[in-house]
Design a protein around this motif. Structure first.
Motif, PDB file in Angstrom:
ATOM      1  N   TYR A 307       0.534  -1.368  -0.341  1.00  0.00           N
ATOM      2  CA  TYR A 307      -0.458   0.117  -0.337  1.00  0.00           C
ATOM      3  C   TYR A 307       1.152   1.177  -0.213  1.00  0.00           C
ATOM      4  CZ  TYR A 307      -3.358  -3.203   1.727  1.00  0.00           C
ATOM      5  OH  TYR A 307      -4.439  -4.272   1.275  1.00  0.00           O
ATOM      6  N   THR A 308       2.074   1.484   1.229  1.00  0.00           N
ATOM      7  CA  THR A 308       2.471   2.201   0.556  1.00  0.00           C
ATOM      8  C   THR A 308       3.188   3.141  -0.391  1.00  0.00           C
ATOM      9  OG1 THR A 308       4.490   0.881   1.709  1.00  0.00           O
ATOM     10  CG2 THR A 308       3.398   2.090   3.390  1.00  0.00           C
ATOM     11  N   ARG A 309       4.007   1.132  -1.550  1.00  0.00           N
ATOM     12  CA  ARG A 309       3.844   2.187  -2.888  1.00  0.00           C
ATOM     13  C   ARG A 309       2.921   2.207  -3.768  1.00  0.00           C
ATOM     14  NH1 ARG A 309       7.345  -1.353   0.005  1.00  0.00           N
ATOM     15  NH2 ARG A 309       9.778  -1.264  -0.775  1.00  0.00           N
ATOM     16  N   SER A 310       2.087   2.269  -3.445  1.00  0.00           N
ATOM     17  CA  SER A 310       0.718   2.912  -4.353  1.00  0.00           C
ATOM     18  C   SER A 310       0.461   4.051  -4.410  1.00  0.00           C
ATOM     19  CB  SER A 310      -0.113   1.673  -4.036  1.00  0.00           C
ATOM     20  OG  SER A 310      -1.243   2.726  -2.370  1.00  0.00           O
ATOM     21  N   ALA A 311      -0.481   4.366  -5.264  1.00  0.00           N
ATOM     22  CA  ALA A 311      -0.904   6.052  -5.811  1.00  0.00           C
ATOM     23  C   ALA A 311      -2.061   6.334  -4.535  1.00  0.00           C
ATOM     24  CB  ALA A 311      -0.641   6.135  -6.998  1.00  0.00           C
ATOM     25  N   GLY A 312      -2.506   5.037  -4.164  1.00  0.00           N
ATOM     26  CA  GLY A 312      -3.960   5.169  -3.604  1.00  0.00           C
ATOM     27  C   GLY A 312      -4.939   4.169  -3.648  1.00  0.00           C
ATOM     28  N   LEU A 313      -5.226   3.728  -2.714  1.00  0.00           N
ATOM     29  CA  LEU A 313      -6.846   2.943  -2.564  1.00  0.00           C
ATOM     30  C   LEU A 313      -8.209   3.023  -2.893  1.00  0.00           C
ATOM     31  CD1 LEU A 313      -4.596   1.984  -0.347  1.00  0.00           C
ATOM     32  CD2 LEU A 313      -5.424   0.368   0.832  1.00  0.00           C
ATOM     33  N   PHE A 314      -8.895   2.091  -3.092  1.00  0.00           N
ATOM     34  CA  PHE A 314     -10.207   2.781  -3.380  1.00  0.00           C
ATOM     35  C   PHE A 314     -11.011   1.354  -2.748  1.00  0.00           C
ATOM     36  CE2 PHE A 314      -8.936   2.470  -7.362  1.00  0.00           C
ATOM     37  CZ  PHE A 314     -10.433   1.354  -8.351  1.00  0.00           C
ATOM     38  N   SER A 315     -11.963   1.394  -2.026  1.00  0.00           N
ATOM     39  CA  SER A 315     -12.383  -0.067  -1.361  1.00  0.00           C
ATOM     40  C   SER A 315     -13.500  -0.120  -0.275  1.00  0.00           C
ATOM     41  CB  SER A 315     -11.003   0.089  -0.167  1.00  0.00           C
ATOM     42  OG  SER A 315     -10.884  -1.639   0.829  1.00  0.00           O
ATOM     43  N   ASN A 316     -14.230  -1.703  -0.997  1.00  0.00           N
ATOM     44  CA  ASN A 316     -15.074  -1.465  -0.413  1.00  0.00           C
ATOM     45  C   ASN A 316     -15.121  -2.271   1.304  1.00  0.00           C
ATOM     46  OD1 ASN A 316     -16.495  -0.890  -1.869  1.00  0.00           O
ATOM     47  ND2 ASN A 316     -17.294  -3.249  -2.690  1.00  0.00           N
ATOM     48  N   GLU A 317     -13.901  -2.322   1.696  1.00  0.00           N
ATOM     49  CA  GLU A 317     -13.274  -2.717   2.942  1.00  0.00           C
ATOM     50  C   GLU A 317     -12.992  -1.542   3.957  1.00  0.00           C
ATOM     51  OE1 GLU A 317     -13.214  -5.015   5.302  1.00  0.00           O
ATOM     52  OE2 GLU A 317     -13.345  -7.102   4.525  1.00  0.00           O
ATOM     53  N   MET A 318     -12.622  -1.513   5.263  1.00  0.00           N
ATOM     54  CA  MET A 318     -12.278  -0.427   6.638  1.00  0.00           C
ATOM     55  C   MET A 318     -11.363  -0.241   6.360  1.00  0.00           C
ATOM     56  SD  MET A 318     -13.988   2.348   7.509  1.00  0.00           S
ATOM     57  CE  MET A 318     -13.197   3.428   7.921  1.00  0.00           C
ATOM     58  N   HIS A 319     -10.731  -1.520   7.184  1.00  0.00           N
ATOM     59  CA  HIS A 319      -9.015  -1.429   7.524  1.00  0.00           C
ATOM     60  C   HIS A 319      -7.876  -1.102   6.985  1.00  0.00           C
ATOM     61  CE1 HIS A 319     -10.928  -2.368  11.057  1.00  0.00           C
ATOM     62  NE2 HIS A 319     -10.380  -1.332  11.652  1.00  0.00           N
ATOM     63  N   SER A 320      -7.638  -1.724   5.190  1.00  0.00           N
ATOM     64  CA  SER A 320      -6.612  -0.945   4.529  1.00  0.00           C
ATOM     65  C   SER A 320      -6.344   0.042   4.168  1.00  0.00           C
ATOM     66  CB  SER A 320      -6.829  -2.297   3.158  1.00  0.00           C
ATOM     67  OG  SER A 320      -6.474  -3.739   3.294  1.00  0.00           O
ATOM     68  N   PRO A 321      -7.828   0.999   4.158  1.00  0.00           N
ATOM     69  CA  PRO A 321      -7.968   2.550   3.867  1.00  0.00           C
ATOM     70  C   PRO A 321      -7.068   3.069   4.759  1.00  0.00           C
ATOM     71  CG  PRO A 321      -9.230   1.609   2.908  1.00  0.00           C
ATOM     72  CD  PRO A 321      -9.316   0.507   3.962  1.00  0.00           C
ATOM     73  N   MET A 323      -4.938   1.490   7.199  1.00  0.00           N
ATOM     74  CA  MET A 323      -3.571   1.801   7.753  1.00  0.00           C
ATOM     75  C   MET A 323      -3.392   2.714   6.341  1.00  0.00           C
ATOM     76  SD  MET A 323      -3.112  -2.779   8.362  1.00  0.00           S
ATOM     77  CE  MET A 323      -4.336  -3.704   6.670  1.00  0.00           C
ATOM     78  N   ALA A 324      -3.197   2.876   5.730  1.00  0.00           N
ATOM     79  CA  ALA A 324      -3.231   3.042   4.446  1.00  0.00           C
ATOM     80  C   ALA A 324      -2.943   5.094   4.484  1.00  0.00           C
ATOM     81  CB  ALA A 324      -3.681   3.855   2.881  1.00  0.00           C
ATOM     82  N   ILE A 325      -3.852   5.114   4.725  1.00  0.00           N
ATOM     83  CA  ILE A 325      -3.810   7.083   5.946  1.00  0.00           C
ATOM     84  C   ILE A 325      -2.767   6.640   6.661  1.00  0.00           C
ATOM     85  CG2 ILE A 325      -5.140   8.752   6.901  1.00  0.00           C
ATOM     86  CD1 ILE A 325      -6.024   8.671   4.097  1.00  0.00           C
ATOM     87  N   GLY A 326      -3.351   6.157   7.641  1.00  0.00           N
ATOM     88  CA  GLY A 326      -1.696   5.993   8.612  1.00  0.00           C
ATOM     89  C   GLY A 326       0.055   6.306   8.350  1.00  0.00           C
ATOM     90  N   ARG A 327      -0.084   5.850   6.988  1.00  0.00           N
ATOM     91  CA  ARG A 327       1.334   6.181   5.947  1.00  0.00           C
ATOM     92  C   ARG A 327       1.415   7.383   4.891  1.00  0.00           C
ATOM     93  NH1 ARG A 327       4.814   2.777   9.341  1.00  0.00           N
ATOM     94  NH2 ARG A 327       6.198   3.084   7.040  1.00  0.00           N
ATOM     95  N   GLY A 328      -0.457   8.395   4.855  1.00  0.00           N
ATOM     96  CA  GLY A 328      -0.184   9.536   3.999  1.00  0.00           C
ATOM     97  C   GLY A 328      -0.372   8.863   3.109  1.00  0.00           C
ATOM     98  N   ILE A 329      -0.839   7.868   2.997  1.00  0.00           N
ATOM     99  CA  ILE A 329      -1.301   7.612   1.172  1.00  0.00           C
ATOM    100  C   ILE A 329      -2.596   7.281   1.626  1.00  0.00           C
ATOM    101  CG2 ILE A 329      -1.848   5.660  -0.081  1.00  0.00           C
ATOM    102  CD1 ILE A 329       1.817   5.928   0.258  1.00  0.00           C
ATOM    103  N   PRO A 330      -3.336   8.214   0.618  1.00  0.00           N
ATOM    104  CA  PRO A 330      -4.672   8.300  -0.337  1.00  0.00           C
ATOM    105  C   PRO A 330      -5.462   6.510  -0.421  1.00  0.00           C
ATOM    106  CG  PRO A 330      -3.398   9.565  -1.822  1.00  0.00           C
ATOM    107  CD  PRO A 330      -2.441   8.193  -1.344  1.00  0.00           C
ATOM    108  N   ALA A 331      -7.578   7.199  -0.070  1.00  0.00           N
ATOM    109  CA  ALA A 331      -7.533   5.798   0.215  1.00  0.00           C
ATOM    110  C   ALA A 331      -9.020   6.753   0.050  1.00  0.00           C
ATOM    111  CB  ALA A 331      -7.436   5.103   2.129  1.00  0.00           C
ATOM    112  N   ILE A 332      -9.961   6.053  -0.515  1.00  0.00           N
ATOM    113  CA  ILE A 332     -11.464   5.964  -0.006  1.00  0.00           C
ATOM    114  C   ILE A 332     -12.093   5.308   0.029  1.00  0.00           C
ATOM    115  CG2 ILE A 332     -13.537   6.335  -1.833  1.00  0.00           C
ATOM    116  CD1 ILE A 332     -11.497   8.401  -4.026  1.00  0.00           C
ATOM    117  N   VAL A 333     -12.803   5.696   0.660  1.00  0.00           N
ATOM    118  CA  VAL A 333     -13.879   3.821   1.829  1.00  0.00           C
ATOM    119  C   VAL A 333     -15.281   4.355   1.243  1.00  0.00           C
ATOM    120  CG1 VAL A 333     -14.651   3.722   3.644  1.00  0.00           C
ATOM    121  CG2 VAL A 333     -12.192   4.020   3.353  1.00  0.00           C
TER     122      VAL A 333
END
Length: 411
Positions: A307-321, A323-333
């Motif tokens: 996730y930290t190497r990605s450009a961001g997440l979009f997800s029907n799940e909650m905890h991967s987003p 963890m991503a935000i915790g590392r400053g990675i954009p994430a849509i829930v």
């Protein structure tokens, strides 16, 4: 959001100091079937390490198996951590209750550790609850919460229900984001190998996560299906196409309008099939070639490193987003009602524009444009993610300092 009673209770744990370090009995690790549930524990441990560094922590886990992988991951990151057997023998559990000064209930979907908390409460020693969603409103649960030194909820819906509907009146009641935001276990070597094997470049792909409305536990821990299971799965199958159509639309937009690839990745084993059949297989052929499917389960550390190497997440799940935000990675829930109110923590940390509700068409229709904007405005998306991370970290600091203060005044 401020605590209703922001001051720490005076002499709440006694007025004298002790020559030995404070001892915390941490109730956490609810299950290992989902990398997000695994993340609660390293998250709270990282917070304790930072803000209560002199504390000796003993983990009372609900589950760390099967196998040694999760336990080893925790020991590698926190070599001083004491871990009770899973489950502990009666004598070991009694010894942990006797030897520790404070019982800390970690983040989770509800008051998961209530039975152990009741045993602890009989000692008269203090305890606190850190970052749960709340929907248990029975008298026994309310009694436990009212007896805590502090109760922090991980979303404002839970906080408002507990305080304004049910009259929760613990000394300190407030909001703190899920401890999993602080998760920092990593496996960079495995992540780098995975990216190379799948032709993914750092910063050049998005992660996408799907799921059933209800987890098919009969598949996760194989057993014959019951009549209830069959009804649950019939509902899952009725909803699954509509729940993943917005993800497919978003993927098409990203692939056709940017140079990014998309990685489909699971939070639990059951989601591989969902992603394969409901996302990957249903994509247009000209899009599918730039969409990779992670077809095996992984642990939290490898997932977070990807996730930290990605450009961001979009997800029907909650905890991967999370963890991503915790590392400053954009994430849509993307949420739905069956997931309780935990998704609203996105609104609570300033990411309301990245929270979508799949139960409402007006909200569903905004997902693909938001994902495309996140993909095209990388700097803006990173800035928004960093601001949310900073909000989370400030609140974690405030709440952890209260715990540290309580421990300094223990008997």
């Amino acid at each position: 959001m401020n605590d209703r009673h922001p001051e720490a209770p005076s002499e709440g744990i006694g007025g004298s100091s002790s020559p030995r370090p404070p001892r915390i009995l941490l109730r956490s690790s609810w299950q290992t079937a989902n990398i997000g549930d695994i993340a609660h524990t390293p998250g709270i441990l990282a917070l304790l390490e930072k803000w209560v560094p002199d504390a000796e922590v003993t983990l009372w886990a609900s589950a760390l198996g099967p196998g040694p992988a999760v336990r080893n991951m925790l020991r590698d990151r926190f070599p001083e951590l004491r871990i009770l057997n899973d489950p502990p023998e009666a004598e070991e559990a009694a010894g942990a209750i006797a030897d520790n000064d404070f019982f800390l209930h970690s983040s989770g979907p509800r008051l998961m550790g209530a039975p152990e908390l009741r045993r602890w409460r009989e000692t008269g020693k203090p305890y606190g609850v850190y970052g749960i969603t709340f929907w248990d409103s029975d008298e026994a649960t309310m009694e436990l919460l009212n007896g805590a030194e502090f109760v922090y909820f991980r979303d404002s819906v839970s906080l408002n229900k507990a305080v304004f509907e049910l009259g929760l009146d613990a000394p300190v009641v407030g909001f703190t984001p899920d401890a999993a935001f602080a998760t920092d276990v990593l496996d960079d070597e495995a992540a780098a190998a995975f990216l190379e094997e799948n032709g993914l470049e750092e910063g050049k792909f998005l992660c996408c996560l799907g799921r059933w409305r209800y987890t098919p536990w009969w598949e996760m821990y194989p057993r014959p299906m019951t009549d209830h299971d069959r009804k649950v799965q019939a509902y899952n199958e009725h909803m699954v196409d509509g729940d993943h159509a917005p993800l497919r639309a978003a993927i098409e937009e990203v692939v056709r309008h940017t140079d990014l690839k998309v990685l489909l990745c699971p939070e639990d084993r059951s989601q591989v099939k969902v992603l394969r059949e409901q996302v990957h297989a249903k994509l247009p052929e000209d899009v599918r070639g730039r969409v990779m499917l992670r077809d095996t389960f992984w642990l939290t550390n490898e997932a977070l490193s990807v996730y930290t190497r990605s450009a961001g997440l979009f997800s029907n799940e909650m905890h991967s987003p999370i963890m991503a935000i915790g590392r400053g990675i954009p994430a849509i829930v993307c949420r739905w009602s069956e997931q309780t109110s935990k998704g609203f923590m996105w609104r609570d940390i300033g990411l309301g524009a990245w929270l979508f509700d799949l139960d409402y068409e007006e909200s569903r229709s905004g997902i693909a444009p938001a994902v495309l904007k996140m993909a095209q405005d990388h700097e803006g998306a990173r800035a928004k993610a960093a601001a949310a991370r900073d909000t989370v970290q400030r609140r974690h600091e405030e709440t952890m300092k209260l715990l540290a203060d309580l421990l300094r005044h223990r008997q």
